[in-house]
Every structure is written in structure tokens, then in C-alpha cells.
Design a protein around this motif. Structure first.
Motif, PDB file in Angstrom:
ATOM      1  N   PRO A  57      77.855 -61.102  15.328  1.00 47.80           N
ATOM      2  CA  PRO A  57      78.741 -60.246  15.486  1.00 47.80           C
ATOM      3  C   PRO A  57      80.169 -59.899  16.315  1.00 47.80           C
ATOM      4  CG  PRO A  57      76.611 -59.087  14.991  1.00 47.80           C
ATOM      5  CD  PRO A  57      76.503 -60.047  15.626  1.00 47.80           C
ATOM      6  N   ASP A  58      80.099 -59.889  17.641  1.00 44.87           N
ATOM      7  CA  ASP A  58      81.302 -59.640  18.517  1.00 44.87           C
ATOM      8  C   ASP A  58      81.667 -60.604  18.929  1.00 44.87           C
ATOM      9  OD1 ASP A  58      79.041 -60.234  19.116  1.00 44.87           O
ATOM     10  OD2 ASP A  58      78.546 -59.286  21.761  1.00 44.87           O
ATOM     11  N   MET A  59      80.517 -61.414  19.286  1.00 47.50           N
ATOM     12  CA  MET A  59      81.864 -63.015  19.721  1.00 47.50           C
ATOM     13  C   MET A  59      80.930 -64.113  19.543  1.00 47.50           C
ATOM     14  SD  MET A  59      80.650 -62.901  24.116  1.00 47.50           S
ATOM     15  CE  MET A  59      81.374 -60.698  24.241  1.00 47.50           C
ATOM     16  N   THR A  60      81.689 -65.399  19.723  1.00 47.30           N
ATOM     17  CA  THR A  60      80.943 -66.701  19.284  1.00 47.30           C
ATOM     18  C   THR A  60      79.645 -67.082  20.741  1.00 47.30           C
ATOM     19  OG1 THR A  60      82.302 -68.337  20.440  1.00 47.30           O
ATOM     20  CG2 THR A  60      82.770 -67.337  17.803  1.00 47.30           C
ATOM     21  N   GLY A  61      78.945 -67.819  20.167  1.00 43.53           N
ATOM     22  CA  GLY A  61      77.345 -68.083  20.631  1.00 43.53           C
ATOM     23  C   GLY A  61      78.813 -68.813  22.012  1.00 43.53           C
ATOM     24  N   PHE A  62      79.386 -69.812  21.687  1.00 44.91           N
ATOM     25  CA  PHE A  62      81.005 -69.834  22.294  1.00 44.91           C
ATOM     26  C   PHE A  62      80.748 -69.845  22.773  1.00 44.91           C
ATOM     27  CE2 PHE A  62      80.872 -72.964  18.645  1.00 44.91           C
ATOM     28  CZ  PHE A  62      79.816 -73.897  18.636  1.00 44.91           C
ATOM     29  N   GLU A  63      81.565 -68.354  23.231  1.00 42.28           N
ATOM     30  CA  GLU A  63      82.469 -67.300  24.659  1.00 42.28           C
ATOM     31  C   GLU A  63      81.091 -67.219  25.084  1.00 42.28           C
ATOM     32  OE1 GLU A  63      84.585 -66.280  26.459  1.00 42.28           O
ATOM     33  OE2 GLU A  63      85.338 -67.365  25.371  1.00 42.28           O
ATOM     34  N   VAL A  64      80.793 -66.901  24.513  1.00 45.05           N
ATOM     35  CA  VAL A  64      78.580 -66.408  25.394  1.00 45.05           C
ATOM     36  C   VAL A  64      78.560 -67.794  26.057  1.00 45.05           C
ATOM     37  CG1 VAL A  64      76.147 -65.884  25.386  1.00 45.05           C
ATOM     38  CG2 VAL A  64      77.975 -64.872  23.210  1.00 45.05           C
ATOM     39  N   CYS A  65      78.257 -68.673  26.025  1.00 44.33           N
ATOM     40  CA  CYS A  65      78.086 -69.930  27.264  1.00 44.33           C
ATOM     41  C   CYS A  65      78.873 -70.295  27.812  1.00 44.33           C
ATOM     42  CB  CYS A  65      77.718 -70.993  26.203  1.00 44.33           C
ATOM     43  SG  CYS A  65      76.756 -73.041  26.784  1.00 44.33           S
ATOM     44  N   ARG A  66      80.340 -69.653  28.151  1.00 45.80           N
ATOM     45  CA  ARG A  66      81.962 -69.795  28.327  1.00 45.80           C
ATOM     46  C   ARG A  66      81.629 -69.232  29.792  1.00 45.80           C
ATOM     47  NH1 ARG A  66      84.666 -70.883  23.969  1.00 45.80           N
ATOM     48  NH2 ARG A  66      85.387 -73.207  23.995  1.00 45.80           N
ATOM     49  N   GLN A  67      81.064 -68.056  29.742  1.00 41.32           N
ATOM     50  CA  GLN A  67      80.907 -66.799  29.920  1.00 41.32           C
ATOM     51  C   GLN A  67      79.423 -66.836  30.851  1.00 41.32           C
ATOM     52  OE1 GLN A  67      81.794 -62.407  29.298  1.00 41.32           O
ATOM     53  NE2 GLN A  67      83.234 -63.358  27.125  1.00 41.32           N
ATOM     54  N   LEU A  68      78.607 -67.123  30.354  1.00 41.00           N
ATOM     55  CA  LEU A  68      77.780 -67.205  31.497  1.00 41.00           C
ATOM     56  C   LEU A  68      77.619 -68.133  32.188  1.00 41.00           C
ATOM     57  CD1 LEU A  68      75.000 -69.046  30.396  1.00 41.00           C
ATOM     58  CD2 LEU A  68      74.591 -67.902  28.638  1.00 41.00           C
ATOM     59  N   ARG A  69      78.345 -69.503  31.532  1.00 40.57           N
ATOM     60  CA  ARG A  69      78.107 -70.849  33.236  1.00 40.57           C
ATOM     61  C   ARG A  69      78.956 -69.913  33.950  1.00 40.57           C
ATOM     62  NH1 ARG A  69      73.942 -71.485  31.299  1.00 40.57           N
ATOM     63  NH2 ARG A  69      72.813 -73.684  30.392  1.00 40.57           N
ATOM     64  N   ARG A  70      79.828 -68.821  33.914  1.00 39.30           N
ATOM     65  CA  ARG A  70      80.351 -68.593  34.760  1.00 39.30           C
ATOM     66  C   ARG A  70      78.978 -67.853  36.185  1.00 39.30           C
ATOM     67  NH1 ARG A  70      84.834 -65.553  32.050  1.00 39.30           N
ATOM     68  NH2 ARG A  70      86.129 -66.973  31.254  1.00 39.30           N
ATOM     69  N   PHE A  71      77.896 -67.278  36.140  1.00 36.64           N
ATOM     70  CA  PHE A  71      77.472 -66.828  37.130  1.00 36.64           C
ATOM     71  C   PHE A  71      75.791 -67.193  36.830  1.00 36.64           C
ATOM     72  CE2 PHE A  71      77.322 -64.252  33.465  1.00 36.64           C
ATOM     73  CZ  PHE A  71      76.206 -63.921  33.048  1.00 36.64           C
ATOM     74  N   CYS A  72      75.449 -67.733  35.493  1.00 36.94           N
ATOM     75  CA  CYS A  72      74.026 -68.258  34.948  1.00 36.94           C
ATOM     76  C   CYS A  72      74.159 -69.795  35.052  1.00 36.94           C
ATOM     77  CB  CYS A  72      73.569 -67.424  34.717  1.00 36.94           C
ATOM     78  SG  CYS A  72      72.082 -67.761  33.874  1.00 36.94           S
ATOM     79  N   ALA A  73      72.916 -70.394  35.563  1.00 36.60           N
ATOM     80  CA  ALA A  73      72.340 -71.806  35.546  1.00 36.60           C
ATOM     81  C   ALA A  73      71.093 -72.000  34.131  1.00 36.60           C
ATOM     82  CB  ALA A  73      71.899 -72.493  36.576  1.00 36.60           C
ATOM     83  N   THR A  74      70.582 -70.704  33.945  1.00 40.06           N
ATOM     84  CA  THR A  74      69.709 -70.965  32.681  1.00 40.06           C
ATOM     85  C   THR A  74      69.534 -71.377  31.354  1.00 40.06           C
ATOM     86  OG1 THR A  74      68.949 -68.382  33.301  1.00 40.06           O
ATOM     87  CG2 THR A  74      68.222 -69.277  31.097  1.00 40.06           C
ATOM     88  N   PRO A  75      68.542 -72.052  31.403  1.00 42.60           N
ATOM     89  CA  PRO A  75      69.315 -73.491  30.056  1.00 42.60           C
ATOM     90  C   PRO A  75      69.678 -72.855  28.729  1.00 42.60           C
ATOM     91  CG  PRO A  75      67.441 -74.380  31.240  1.00 42.60           C
ATOM     92  CD  PRO A  75      67.764 -72.950  31.631  1.00 42.60           C
ATOM     93  N   VAL A  76      70.437 -73.361  27.819  1.00 42.54           N
ATOM     94  CA  VAL A  76      71.005 -72.881  26.267  1.00 42.54           C
ATOM     95  C   VAL A  76      70.468 -73.654  24.972  1.00 42.54           C
ATOM     96  CG1 VAL A  76      73.008 -72.417  24.786  1.00 42.54           C
ATOM     97  CG2 VAL A  76      72.476 -71.473  27.608  1.00 42.54           C
ATOM     98  N   ILE A  77      69.991 -73.376  24.687  1.00 36.87           N
ATOM     99  CA  ILE A  77      69.446 -73.847  22.958  1.00 36.87           C
ATOM    100  C   ILE A  77      70.491 -73.282  22.431  1.00 36.87           C
ATOM    101  CG2 ILE A  77      68.198 -74.910  21.396  1.00 36.87           C
ATOM    102  CD1 ILE A  77      65.452 -74.883  23.856  1.00 36.87           C
ATOM    103  N   PHE A  78      71.379 -73.968  21.616  1.00 36.89           N
ATOM    104  CA  PHE A  78      72.213 -73.732  20.483  1.00 36.89           C
ATOM    105  C   PHE A  78      71.262 -73.369  18.798  1.00 36.89           C
ATOM    106  CE2 PHE A  78      77.067 -74.295  22.632  1.00 36.89           C
ATOM    107  CZ  PHE A  78      76.970 -72.768  22.498  1.00 36.89           C
ATOM    108  N   LEU A  79      71.570 -72.271  18.284  1.00 38.57           N
ATOM    109  CA  LEU A  79      71.132 -72.345  16.970  1.00 38.57           C
ATOM    110  C   LEU A  79      71.989 -72.046  15.934  1.00 38.57           C
ATOM    111  CD1 LEU A  79      68.037 -69.720  17.800  1.00 38.57           C
ATOM    112  CD2 LEU A  79      68.025 -71.929  17.518  1.00 38.57           C
TER     113      LEU A  79
END
Length: 227
Positions: A57-79
Motif C-alpha cells: 500500500p505505501d511503496m512498491t516492493g522494488f523500492e523497499v528492496c532498493r532501500q534495504l540494500r543500502r544497509f542490509c544483505a538479507t536474502p529477498v524473495i519477491f512475491l
């Protein structure tokens, strides 16, 4: 310790299915419905995998992924309900590790989580006191958070990780790490040890991680990763 999965999904029925699937495999599951909440969670504690819906609702998963990759290396699986090739390519290019189109089998999602963990933590990969060495990518993670290291900081910490209880003299570290460097002095080792300690300490404080002083000084002898 059980795997801890962060589920970022705004559809209750899908989220409930994923939570049940994780718990059935003795995994811990934390569920949020917004991208910003996911980013806040990741700054507060480490997770093993993120299941990330693209249509939030607030932002796309793509944008979430872009932001978290600035500080976090946790694996991401898109749904996602979208199965277009361009979406898959975009997701992988911005840092996702896998991509599962809806509708999906919960068992398949669990299998993909386990596959990623096997790749991340092979039996022959050194892992000491929360430090994970990825030699292929020349990276070191601390509780799954990427350490931002210079070349020599990486080589120094890598050397200590590979033999965690060995006491390395300054001369041994100079000979191993600074072989091709000109006009280096043993004081260089002390300087790099200091910056490594500061980076580990800062990341521990920033991510609220339980930490200890891992790089130990042995007076008159040198340094080791653990006593």
C-alpha cells in the motif's frame, strides 16, 4: 537457532498461509503489511530471509528492496501476482535473490528459503561469532549485515576468521596481507585493527546486536579473533 523470516505482505490470507508454513518448519515469522514497517524492522534486528510482496500500500516492493540494500544483505524473495519477465529481471537487478509468482505453493516458498540458506551457509564457509565470510564475493557479514570494508580491512579480518584462535604477530599479518604494499610499517596493523573494531562496534550499536570484543590484543604477541 531457528530461521527468522520477515513476511512483508498486505493480504491477510496470503500472510496467514506463509506464517503457518514457516511455523510448521520450526521457523520464526514476523509479519508486517507496509514497506516502511519492514525497513524499520530490518534496522532493529537481523532476519534470515525476507518474503517481500511487490504490491504494497505505501511503496512498491522494488523500492523497499532498493532501500534495504543500502544497509542490509538479507536474502529477498519477491512475491507477486505479476509474472512478466521485465518484473523478474528488475527485481533481480536491484538485489532480490529469488522470485515467486502468485498463486504459489507454500511448500515451494519454504523450499526456496532453504535453498538460499544452503547457498549462504555452506558447511565449508567459515562462520565465527556472527561473522560470515563470503570468499567468492570478497565480502564479510556480521549477523547478516554487510560490513563496509576497505581492501586491507577485508584481508585482515578474513585472515583472523580463517584461524580464529591463532595469535598472529604483527610481522605475520604484514607478511600475509601487505605483501605487495610499499613503505608499510607494523603500526599499519594496529591502525587497521582499530578501524575494524570501530566498524564492528558501530554496526552492533546501529542494529542493536548483541556483541563482544572479538579482536583480542595479546600483549607482546599480536592479535587473534577470539581468546
Amino acid at each position: 537457532m531457528p530461521l527468522h523470516i520477515l513476511i512483508v505482505e498486505d493480504e491477510p490470507s496470503i500472510a496467514d498461509t506463509l506464517i503457518y508454513a514457516c511455523q510448521s518448519e520450526q521457523m520464526l515469522a514476523t509479519h508486517v503489511t507496509l514497506g516502511q514497517l519492514a525497513l524499520d524492522c530490518l534496522k532493529q534486528q537481523p532476519f534470515d530471509t525476507i518474503l517481500l510482496d511487490i504490491g504494497l500500500p505505501d511503496m512498491t516492493g522494488f523500492e523497499v528492496c532498493r532501500q534495504l540494500r543500502r544497509f542490509c544483505a538479507t536474502p529477498v524473495i519477491f512475491l507477486t501476482a505479476r509474472d512478466h519477465e521485465v518484473d523478474r529481471i528488475m527485481g533481480l537487478e536491484i538485489g532480490a535473490d529469488d522470485y515467486v509468482p502468485k498463486p504459489f505453493s507454500p511448500r515451494e516458498v519454504i523450499a526456496r528459503i532453504k535453498a538460499i540458506q544452503r547457498r549462504l551457509h555452506p558447511e565449508n564457509t567459515p562462520a565465527v561469532a556472527g561473522l560470515q565470510l563470503d570468499e567468492l564475493a570478497s565480502r564479510i557479514y556480521y549477523h547478516q549485515h554487510l560490513l563496509q570494508l576497505t581492501r586491507y580491512e577485508y584481508l585482515l579480518l578474513k585472515t583472523l576468521i580463517q584461524q580464529p584462535h591463532r595469535v598472529f604477530s604483527r610481522t605475520a599479518l604484514m607478511d600475509t596481507i601487505w605483501q605487495s604494499a610499499e613503505e608499510t610499517m607494523e603500526r599499519t596493523v594496529d591502525t587497521h585493527i582499530k578501524t575494524l573494531r570501530n566498524k564492528l562496534r558501530e554496526l552492533s550499536l546501529k542494529q542493536a546486536l548483541h556483541s563482544q570484543e572479538m579482536i583480542v590484543t595479546h600483549r607482546g604477541m599480536g592479535y587473534s579473533l577470539l581468546p
